[in-house]
Design an enzyme around this catalytic site. Structure first.
Site, PDB file in Angstrom:
ATOM      1  N   SER A  90       0.821  -1.225  -0.061  1.00 26.21           N
ATOM      2  CA  SER A  90       0.074  -0.117  -0.080  1.00 26.21           C
ATOM      3  C   SER A  90       0.899   0.859   0.085  1.00 26.21           C
ATOM      4  CB  SER A  90      -0.811  -0.113   1.492  1.00 26.21           C
ATOM      5  OG  SER A  90      -1.586   1.371   1.364  1.00 26.21           O
TER       6      SER A  90
ATOM      7  N   TYR B 193      -2.368  -1.520  10.362  1.00 25.62           N
ATOM      8  CA  TYR B 193      -2.145  -1.588   8.963  1.00 25.62           C
ATOM      9  C   TYR B 193      -1.014  -1.124   8.332  1.00 25.62           C
ATOM     10  CZ  TYR B 193      -4.147  -1.282   4.180  1.00 25.62           C
ATOM     11  OH  TYR B 193      -4.313  -1.701   2.515  1.00 25.62           O
TER      12      TYR B 193
HETATM   13  P1  NAD Z   1     -11.730  -6.300  -0.268  1.00 28.85           P
HETATM   14  O1  NAD Z   1     -12.346  -6.256   1.099  1.00 28.85           O
HETATM   15  O2  NAD Z   1     -12.456  -5.813  -1.330  1.00 28.85           O
HETATM   16  O3  NAD Z   1     -11.252  -7.770  -0.467  1.00 28.85           O
HETATM   17  C1  NAD Z   1     -10.463  -8.540   0.617  1.00 28.85           C
HETATM   18  C2  NAD Z   1     -10.911 -10.029   0.549  1.00 28.85           C
HETATM   19  O4  NAD Z   1      -9.758 -10.611   1.659  1.00 28.85           O
HETATM   20  C3  NAD Z   1     -12.152 -10.276   0.804  1.00 28.85           C
HETATM   21  O5  NAD Z   1     -12.528 -11.270   0.091  1.00 28.85           O
HETATM   22  C4  NAD Z   1     -12.095 -10.910   2.211  1.00 28.85           C
HETATM   23  O6  NAD Z   1     -12.965 -11.928   2.281  1.00 28.85           O
HETATM   24  C5  NAD Z   1     -10.708 -11.434   2.213  1.00 28.85           C
HETATM   25  N1  NAD Z   1     -10.120 -11.929   3.417  1.00 28.85           N
HETATM   26  C6  NAD Z   1     -10.158 -11.121   4.700  1.00 28.85           C
HETATM   27  N2  NAD Z   1      -9.545 -11.817   5.358  1.00 28.85           N
HETATM   28  C7  NAD Z   1      -9.227 -13.055   5.010  1.00 28.85           C
HETATM   29  C8  NAD Z   1      -8.471 -14.104   5.772  1.00 28.85           C
HETATM   30  N3  NAD Z   1      -8.051 -13.939   7.016  1.00 28.85           N
HETATM   31  N4  NAD Z   1      -8.177 -15.049   4.779  1.00 28.85           N
HETATM   32  C9  NAD Z   1      -8.261 -15.110   3.549  1.00 28.85           C
HETATM   33  N5  NAD Z   1      -9.141 -14.043   2.984  1.00 28.85           N
HETATM   34  C10 NAD Z   1      -9.423 -13.128   3.864  1.00 28.85           C
HETATM   35  O7  NAD Z   1     -10.389  -5.606   0.123  1.00 28.85           O
HETATM   36  P2  NAD Z   1      -9.416  -4.656  -1.179  1.00 28.85           P
HETATM   37  O8  NAD Z   1      -9.516  -3.427  -1.241  1.00 28.85           O
HETATM   38  O9  NAD Z   1      -9.481  -5.673  -2.416  1.00 28.85           O
HETATM   39  O10 NAD Z   1      -7.934  -5.174  -0.645  1.00 28.85           O
HETATM   40  C11 NAD Z   1      -7.093  -6.290  -1.135  1.00 28.85           C
HETATM   41  C12 NAD Z   1      -5.826  -6.019  -0.466  1.00 28.85           C
HETATM   42  O11 NAD Z   1      -5.254  -4.752  -1.072  1.00 28.85           O
HETATM   43  C13 NAD Z   1      -5.798  -5.589   1.048  1.00 28.85           C
HETATM   44  O12 NAD Z   1      -4.407  -6.520   1.339  1.00 28.85           O
HETATM   45  C14 NAD Z   1      -5.412  -4.271   1.018  1.00 28.85           C
HETATM   46  O13 NAD Z   1      -4.872  -4.044   2.288  1.00 28.85           O
HETATM   47  C15 NAD Z   1      -4.824  -3.906   0.063  1.00 28.85           C
HETATM   48  N6  NAD Z   1      -5.078  -2.489  -0.462  1.00 28.85           N
HETATM   49  C16 NAD Z   1      -6.234  -1.984  -0.603  1.00 28.85           C
HETATM   50  C17 NAD Z   1      -6.371  -0.553  -0.865  1.00 28.85           C
HETATM   51  C18 NAD Z   1      -7.643   0.021  -1.314  1.00 28.85           C
HETATM   52  O14 NAD Z   1      -7.761   1.134  -1.219  1.00 28.85           O
HETATM   53  N7  NAD Z   1      -8.683  -0.752  -1.494  1.00 28.85           N
HETATM   54  C19 NAD Z   1      -4.992   0.150  -0.989  1.00 28.85           C
HETATM   55  C20 NAD Z   1      -3.727  -0.396  -0.912  1.00 28.85           C
HETATM   56  C21 NAD Z   1      -3.651  -1.732  -0.581  1.00 28.85           C
END
Ligand code: NAD
Length: 260
Positions: free
Chosen positions: A142, A155
């Protein structure tokens, strides 16, 4: 020419958001994504969506913080396809609270999903990649791998930690032709972000609109959200780059929010 013909990628957290987009695009280039998610029903729905497009995909129930579940999901993948070419360690959650109000249990839960999850999936996949003398590991970092923000202590800590794990995997994996890199997105409109907009508004005492404009997108060059497509393209660029010239790196995809 499809870049990923018959290659198998375990993508954790691929039932939703960024992970789902990575799985869809990997499949669109003839790769086989394994949708590994805590939410099996949603993972299965994603796998069915991909198969309905004439591609191959497989769903596994996996809590990435549970050693047994990770070992089982990786073993099931090997039993079905006999290879793991790519790991995208992507599953994650967000918890928004000032440090003084943060329950220890929340701190541990977030670190377990992001850091234990990255370690456990990496260890399980590397064994097979080393035998095959080939592999690519991508960690979902991130901008918070590089920058801090208010209210996000666990985080920011976890996302910084992934840079360290990636660099060790790059060094240990090199002799086995395994690369490791981190992709570092800015804010992307997924359920993870939609949930925190009202939470941040309440904690900071401002409107949701101001959270988007003056917190999330304040330092971007154009006031735009990063998209799941932007992040997936960066991940697949790194996966498709097959020499050690790009290993141990972190690529920020954030509309200029963070520049290095
Ligand atoms: P999201 O909530 O849309 O998807 C996350 C997925 O992870 C979900 O399907 C959930 O069921 C699954 N999950 C949660 N806990 C879990 C576990 N213990 N074991 C297996 N699966 C699990 O979120 P997203 O925004 O797509 O995030 C995905 C990644 O991207 C994360 O690591 C997040 O930190 C990172 N990220 C997101 C953003 C953003 O702005 N959305 C920015 C930077 C980084």
């Amino acid at each position: 020419m499809p870049r990923f013909s018959d290659k198998v990628a375990i993508v954790t957290g691929a039932a939703s958001g960024i992970g789902k987009e990575i799985a869809l695009r990997f499949a669109a280039e003839d790769g086989v994504p394994v949708i590994a998610d805590l939410n099996f029903d949603a993972a299965d729905a994603t796998a069915r969506e991909i198969r309905s497009q004439g591609r191959e995909a497989f769903a596994v129930a996996m809590n990435v913080a549970d050693e047994t579940a990770v070992e089982r999901g990786v073993a099931d993948t090997m039993a079905k396809y006999g290879r793991i070419d790519v790991l995208v360690s992507n599953a994650g959650i967000q918890i928004v609270k000032p440090i003084v109000d943060l329950p220890f249990a929340d701190w541990k839960r977030l670190l377990a999903i992001h850091l234990d999850g990255a370690f456990l999936t990496t260890r399980a996949c590397l064994k097979h990649m080393y035998k095959a003398k080939s592999g690519s590991v991508i960690y979902m970092g991130s901008v918070h791998s590089k920058e801090a923000s208010l209210l996000k202590a666990p985080y920011v800590t976890a996302k910084h930690g992934l840079l360290g794990l990636c660099r060790v995997v790059a060094k240990e994996g090199a002799q086995h032709n395994v690369r490791a890199n981190v992709v570092c997105p800015g804010f992307v409109r997924t359920p993870l972000v939609d949930k925190q907009i009202p939470e941040q508004a309440e904690e900071l005492g401002i409107s949701e609109e101001d959270v988007i404009k003056h917190v999330m997108l304040k330092d971007t060059v154009d006031g735009e959200f990063t998209t799941t497509a932007d992040v997936a393209a960066a991940v697949l660029f790194l996966v498709g780059f097959e020499t050690n010239a790009l290993t141990g790196q972190s690529l920020v995809v954030s509309h200029g929010w963070f520049m290095e």
